[in-house]
Write a protein that holds these residues in place. Structure first.
Motif, short mmCIF file in Angstrom:
data_model
loop_
_atom_site.label_atom_id
_atom_site.label_comp_id
_atom_site.label_asym_id
_atom_site.label_seq_id
_atom_site.Cartn_x
_atom_site.Cartn_y
_atom_site.Cartn_z
N GLU A 1 0.85 -1.18 0.00
CA GLU A 1 0.00 0.00 0.00
C GLU A 1 0.89 1.23 0.00
OE1 GLU A 1 -1.05 1.31 4.45
OE2 GLU A 1 -1.99 -0.60 3.92
N VAL A 2 0.36 2.33 -0.50
CA VAL A 2 1.07 3.60 -0.51
C VAL A 2 0.44 4.50 0.55
CG1 VAL A 2 1.72 5.63 -1.84
CG2 VAL A 2 1.71 3.39 -2.93
N GLN A 3 1.23 4.92 1.49
CA GLN A 3 0.77 5.86 2.52
C GLN A 3 1.15 7.26 2.08
OE1 GLN A 3 2.99 6.00 6.13
NE2 GLN A 3 1.32 6.90 7.34
N THR A 4 0.17 8.07 1.74
CA THR A 4 0.41 9.44 1.29
C THR A 4 -0.04 10.42 2.35
OG1 THR A 4 0.11 8.79 -1.02
CG2 THR A 4 -0.08 11.13 -0.51
N LYS B 1 3.71 8.66 13.03
CA LYS B 1 2.65 9.48 13.61
C LYS B 1 1.25 9.07 13.17
CE LYS B 1 5.32 13.71 14.38
NZ LYS B 1 5.52 15.13 13.97
N SER B 2 1.13 8.42 12.01
CA SER B 2 -0.23 8.21 11.51
C SER B 2 -0.51 6.80 11.01
CB SER B 2 -0.53 9.22 10.39
OG SER B 2 0.36 9.04 9.31
N TRP C 1 0.38 0.54 11.94
CA TRP C 1 1.40 -0.51 12.08
C TRP C 1 2.63 -0.05 12.85
CZ3 TRP C 1 1.51 -2.76 6.39
CH2 TRP C 1 0.30 -3.41 6.14
N ALA C 2 2.82 1.26 12.95
CA ALA C 2 4.01 1.76 13.64
C ALA C 2 4.03 1.29 15.09
CB ALA C 2 4.06 3.28 13.58
N LYS C 3 2.88 1.29 15.74
CA LYS C 3 2.81 0.89 17.14
C LYS C 3 2.85 -0.63 17.31
CE LYS C 3 0.20 4.99 18.52
NZ LYS C 3 -1.06 5.51 19.14
N GLU C 4 2.70 -1.36 16.21
CA GLU C 4 2.74 -2.82 16.27
C GLU C 4 4.14 -3.37 16.05
OE1 GLU C 4 -0.19 -4.46 13.67
OE2 GLU C 4 -1.74 -3.05 14.31
#
Length: 773
Positions: free
Chosen positions: A92-95, A195-196, A199-202
């Motif tokens: 996926e692309v996170q924009t 920040k958004s 998955w960062a917190k996982e």
């Protein structure tokens, strides 16, 4: 007193030559950890990492510069998505907008991260949630280079690692792969992710990979706090990994950042890796596929694949443990122990030094007051030697001004050898010069006292550095204890020499790679640091140097060797197509005055750049482009570029209350420039907001914002300043490359490339200024 034995000249030469040869071999042994594996071909086993297979990806990634916000960046992104999908994955692309505002200047930008998740066996089986392992690298480059090493090689290595993982059993943990965008602009992509993205917190652990050169071993140079379990696991998985807690301690005090900084800010543990050799190509056109050392890529891939399998199959829920001191030793591997042992080891070393001092005083070899005098005197000598190295480099730079432009010359190894030889020779001469006041052993013991002082300071301030001072100091104290205790009995010259070489072995093995890495990492521009470290080692060598100078080693010998190395450096300083120099030229147009300029910040104008400044004799300020307090540049008039539009500033509101004036405005680039800057002139910014979000909270007299990848999107900025004082807002948008619409530009000749991006790289700039009275 021991009886002095008279030896024949041949025996003297043999002893001295053997001692020097052994020391050289020990230095080579210390550097042997930097050996790289052979690159594996495309026919390598499918479950192994192959540099050749990774290079197939890199040829697509690093075909051209692909900075954030450019069409080339979008092409690389499309390729990565296509390759991930070919592996059966669903990227996926996170924009979104990333921000960086922890420096005097700030940056924002619309970035496009690529994120993909590979489910682990535990989650696939419906087991309890487990922390995921995250592999990270950035896929954007700087505008001035194709980024083959920085950081295309890391991205290609991750693709090859994902392929190799599919040939074996599924990992127990989920694996998250993150290709960040906008790292070069200020960690924008990693900021957006942490920040958004949920998955960062996982993530339970991040492995981040970088380059600051294009060759050399892949160093593990940074960990997260509480690294005990991480270092232990690293030592078990990769016992020959080049890593040092000293590198981590030094990196913490440097103003450098990688994407790892974003993860550490949210408390995700991690290990950070980078190769740093041949930094002369860093951020330049020479950071190309042809110049990348494929053996470095092979080692990177083997590290990446091994650690992914290691951490992908172990729980990552609780990796925090007491920090460890760690360093690699050839043939032994990664040595590590808890930092709680640092203070006891320091106390043992201090006690050992006191005991040896008592032995020396009782034996008449040390005079207490002279030893106390020796420590500050040796410190002065070390400072002089460090400053001397810096002055020598200054002289070399005057002789070869291109070195100042490159930062680190292509042939820098000759100058490192010169500094080693010159410091030893100069120290021998200094030692002879103070002989009327201090015995050689007293000067040497004064150096040991300084070593102990450094050990004491680092034990509290930088415990990861203590192994550099503690173990060499203990080894030399052990040898001196033997020699001092045998003062009344015969000690043969051969035995004395052998013992002193043995006592120096830990210092030579440990410091050989440290001196090399510091010299590479800091560049010859900071030769004073190299000189200081070499002086410390020379101080530890004082007893052996005393023996050698009695035998055959005169100061003139290493000094002459140093001169030869300097000459070799000068003779190999050629600039050609394979070793190009850099030059700077950019085009700027001021919408208010209608003036266009050719501008360069080169130190001197060369043959190519003189074409654009035919009548210019001196540098001058360019207030139309940079404001009234700008630095000086080479400047000459340029023709107007057809169709060039300046950025737009639209004031939304201008209000004052309680002595504070707030100005709100929108900025956008009309020509879809990949970057524009907003600068405040004549006022201190008390606080600011960007797109409605707080950006700066403290007063800043040099407020500057850079915005990347905005295309034609408007950026809203709100500034608070003191009321009643006029100021300007200067907006400068930039496209990469020199003009092409109706303006003839001469191509650079072979042996000349554009400088590092900043006010260095080739750009077309359009300026608009809005005044507030």
């Amino acid at each position: 007193m021991a009886t002095q034995t008279t030896l024949s000249p041949k025996v003297n030469w043999a002893l001295g030559s053997c001692a020097i040869l052994v020391l050289l071999l020990l230095a080579v042994l210390g550097l042997s950890a930097a050996r790289l594996p052979a690159p594996q071909p495309a026919s390598a086993p499918s479950d192994a990492f192959s540099a050749a297979r990774a290079m197939d990806h890199l040829r697509q990634i690093a075909h051209e510069p692909h900075a954030v916000g450019t069409a080339a960046n979008a092409r690389v992104r499309a390729y990565l998505i296509e390759r991930l999908q070919a592996l059966g994955l669903q990227p996926e692309v996170q924009t979104g907008m990333g921000r960086m505002n922890n420096r005097p200047w700030g940056a924002v930008g619309i970035v496009n991260n690529i994120v993909v998740r590979v489910p682990g066996a535990s989650s696939a089986a419906g087991g309890p949630p487990r922390k995921a392992l995250l592999l990270a690298a950035h896929y954007d480059s700087v505008p001035t280079g194709p980024g083959a090493a920085d950081d295309g090689a890391s991205v290609a290595a991750i693709l090859e690692t994902l392929r190799a993982l599919q040939t074996g059993a599924r990992l127990q943990n989920d694996l998250i792969v993150l290709f960040t965008d906008g790292e070069e602009a200020g960690l924008l992509g990693s900021d957006l992710f942490v920040k958004s993205h949920p998955w960062a917190k996982e993530a339970g652990l991040v492995l981040n990979f970088e380059y600051r050169g294009n060759s050399g071993p892949m160093l593990m140079f940074e960990t997260s706090p509480g690294n005990g379990k991480l270092v232990t696991a690293l030592a078990q998985s990769l016992p020959q990994q080049v890593a040092s807690s000293m590198l981590y301690e030094l990196y913490k005090v440097m103003p450098n950042d990688t994407d790892m900084s974003s993860f550490k800010r949210i408390g995700v543990p991690g290990l950070n890796f980078a190769a740093i050799e041949k930094p002369v190509s860093y951020h330049l056109q020479t950071d190309s596929i042809d110049n990348l050392n494929q053996a470095t890529l092979q080692q990177q891939g083997e590290i990446m694949l091994t650690l992914t399998r290691q951490f992908g199959n172990r729980p990552l829920e609780d990796l925090s443990a007491t920090d460890r001191v760690y360093f690699d030793l050839p043939g032994i591997g990664l040595v590590h122990y808890t930092t709680t042992a640092v203070i006891p080891l320091m106390l043992v070393t201090a006690a050992a030094l006191c005991a040896v001092a008592v032995l020396g005083i009782k034996g008449g070899m040390l005079r207490p007051l002279r030893v106390l005098l020796a420590m500050p005197l040796f410190l002065l000598m070390a400072v002089l030697l460090g400053v001397g190295c810096q002055l020598i480099w200054g002289g070399v730079s005057l002789l070869h001004p291109e070195y100042g432009v490159l930062g680190d010359p292509y042939n820098s190894q000759w100058y490192l050898l010169a500094f080693v030889a010159l410091v030893i020779g100069a120290y021998i001469a200094m030692k002879a010069g103070v002989a009327r006041w201090l015995r050689p052993m007293e000067l040497g013991f004064g150096a040991l006292v300084l070593w102990l002082l450094l050990l004491l300071i680092t034990s509290f301030a930088m415990p990861g550095v203590t192994f550099m001072f503690g173990w060499p100091l203990l080894a030399m104290l052990g040898v001196l204890a033997v020699l001092f205790s045998r003062r009344g009995s015969a000690v043969t010259a051969g035995t004395r020499t052998a013992l002193l070489v043995l006592g120096l072995a830990p210092a030579v093995i440990l410091f050989a790679p440290v001196v090399r890495n510091l010299y590479i990492g800091l560049s010859p521009q900071m030769s004073v640091v190299t000189g200081l470290v070499l002086a410390l080692v020379a101080g530890l060598m004082t007893p052996l140097l005393t023996v050698l100078t009695r035998r055959f080693l005169l100061p003139a010998v290493p000094l002459a060797a140093g001169a030869v190395f300097l000459i070799a450096g000068s003779m190999t300083a050629q600039i050609d197509a394979a070793h190009p120099n850099t030059s700077n030229l950019f085009y700027a147009w001021d919408s208010a005055s209608g003036k266009a300029f050719w501008i360069s910040r080169d130190q001197q104008l060369g043959g190519w750049s003189k074409h654009y400044f035919p009548t210019v004799s001196d540098k001058q300020q360019v207030p139309e482009v940079f404001g009234v307090n700008s630095r000086k540049y080479w400047v000459s008039p340029a023709p107007r570029m057809p169709g060039l539009e300046a950025p737009q500033i639209a004031v939304l509101s201008d209000t004052s209350k309680d002595g504070v004036r707030e100005v709100r405005f929108k900025v956008r680039t009309l020509r879809q420039a990949p970057v524009f800057s907003v600068k405040v002139e004549g006022a201190e910014v008390l606080a600011s907001r960007v797109d409605g979000q707080p950006f700066t909270q403290k007063p800043n007299p040099l407020w500057l914002l850079e915005a990347y990848g905005m295309e034609q999107r408007e950026l809203e900025v709100a500034l608070q300043v003191k009321a009643g004082k006029p100021f300007n807002i200067r907006v400068n948008d930039e496209t990469y490359g020199l003009p092409h619409n109706g303006i003839t530009v001469m191509p650079r000749p072979a042996g000349l490339i554009q400088s590092i991006y900043g006010t260095n790289g080739d750009t077309v700039r359009a300026v608009r200024v809005k005044s507030f009275s």
